[in-house]
Design a protein around this motif. Sequence first.
Motif, short mmCIF file in Angstrom:
data_model
loop_
_atom_site.label_atom_id
_atom_site.label_comp_id
_atom_site.label_asym_id
_atom_site.label_seq_id
_atom_site.Cartn_x
_atom_site.Cartn_y
_atom_site.Cartn_z
N CYS A 131 0.57 -0.63 -0.18
CA CYS A 131 -0.16 -0.11 0.14
C CYS A 131 0.68 1.22 -0.13
CB CYS A 131 -0.84 0.13 1.69
SG CYS A 131 -2.20 -1.25 1.44
N GLU A 132 2.88 0.93 0.12
CA GLU A 132 2.84 2.34 -0.01
C GLU A 132 3.72 2.56 -0.83
OE1 GLU A 132 6.06 4.31 2.93
OE2 GLU A 132 6.22 2.25 3.13
N VAL A 133 4.54 1.71 -1.32
CA VAL A 133 5.14 1.89 -1.98
C VAL A 133 5.02 1.44 -4.13
CG1 VAL A 133 7.26 1.61 -0.84
CG2 VAL A 133 7.17 -0.43 -2.94
N THR A 134 5.05 1.89 -5.32
CA THR A 134 4.59 1.79 -6.35
C THR A 134 4.77 0.35 -6.18
OG1 THR A 134 6.67 2.25 -7.86
CG2 THR A 134 4.72 3.90 -7.58
N ARG A 135 3.98 -0.16 -7.96
CA ARG A 135 4.03 -1.85 -7.99
C ARG A 135 5.69 -1.50 -8.57
NH1 ARG A 135 0.92 -5.45 -9.55
NH2 ARG A 135 -1.12 -3.68 -9.37
N ASP A 136 6.25 -1.52 -9.57
CA ASP A 136 7.81 -1.27 -10.39
C ASP A 136 8.47 -1.48 -8.50
OD1 ASP A 136 7.12 0.70 -9.58
OD2 ASP A 136 8.10 1.86 -11.31
N GLN A 137 8.47 -0.28 -7.93
CA GLN A 137 9.02 -0.36 -6.93
C GLN A 137 9.64 -2.01 -6.39
OE1 GLN A 137 8.79 3.22 -4.48
NE2 GLN A 137 9.14 4.76 -6.25
N GLN A 138 8.50 -2.54 -5.73
CA GLN A 138 8.25 -3.24 -5.05
C GLN A 138 8.84 -4.36 -5.62
OE1 GLN A 138 7.61 -4.15 -1.86
NE2 GLN A 138 8.27 -5.81 -1.98
N ILE A 139 8.12 -5.15 -6.91
CA ILE A 139 9.24 -6.17 -7.66
C ILE A 139 10.49 -5.76 -7.99
CG2 ILE A 139 9.21 -6.86 -9.98
CD1 ILE A 139 6.44 -5.99 -10.49
N ALA A 140 11.62 -4.85 -8.05
CA ALA A 140 12.41 -3.90 -7.87
C ALA A 140 13.01 -4.79 -7.08
CB ALA A 140 12.78 -2.53 -8.41
N ARG A 141 13.06 -4.49 -6.01
CA ARG A 141 11.81 -4.64 -4.15
C ARG A 141 12.93 -6.03 -4.53
NH1 ARG A 141 12.68 -0.59 -0.67
NH2 ARG A 141 11.88 0.74 -1.04
N TYR A 142 12.23 -7.25 -4.55
CA TYR A 142 12.40 -8.43 -5.08
C TYR A 142 13.29 -9.26 -5.87
CZ TYR A 142 8.04 -9.20 -2.73
OH TYR A 142 7.13 -9.41 -1.59
N LEU A 143 13.67 -8.35 -6.97
CA LEU A 143 14.92 -8.34 -8.21
C LEU A 143 15.89 -8.42 -7.51
CD1 LEU A 143 13.23 -7.82 -11.63
CD2 LEU A 143 12.97 -10.03 -10.16
#
Length: 235
Positions: A131-143
């Motif tokens: 709910c806080e960061v954008t989708r691209d930011q979260q996916i980038a965090r996983y990678l």
Amino acid sequence: ASKRSLLAVAEKLTEMVRTSLPGTAAQSIIDETEQALLDVRAIVPQAHLAGQSAPEASRWMLDRINQLRTGMMESTAISTGLHELDRVTNGGFQRGQLWLLAGRPGMGKTVAMTTLSRLAAREAGVLVYQCEVTRDQQIARYLSDLSYVHNRPLTFGKIMAGVEIDDEEAWRIEQAAASFDKLHLRLECEPGVTVAQIAFGVKAEKRRLAKIGVRLGVVFIDYLKFIQVSDRYKS
């Protein structure tokens, strides 16, 4: 009685749709109906809530312990992927438990959620509400998490930028993506999600995973501040 309650919800939904003002958002009607359905579900008798006498309860618990010790019953705990955390929590994530990770801004709560959700998704289904960061930011965090090499971290910011990535780093990202693909993890990025939407989303994901033989084990929410109340609770 439950069916009559459902009929009342359906009739109210029909009435709201027919008589609502032109400016009324459909989402507000959906939110109110979802909450009403949750209220109905809450009063439906649940088989697992059936009472037990003291002798019945003790025999049931002793039998459960014996089955767990002998391996006849699989443990319901889901490993956090961190040995010490599993040790102090008696195995990791457990059914029915609520964990709250607290800390000041910038202390790494989202980083911890990223790693814990990724590790849990290796053996059970995981649903993440970001709910806080954008989708691209979260996916980038996983990678970034999956492509980590000691003393050679690949930051999520660099992954998002994408322009200064060399061939070796690109290969690491591809390998990280391949590992990410194997996880039973679903990411929902909703900045204003409601409790009702979360509840229905959890049930939908549980049904989806059950069709492929996977149980939904853990739900992560980052973070509670951004959960919205439905219109019925607004003053």
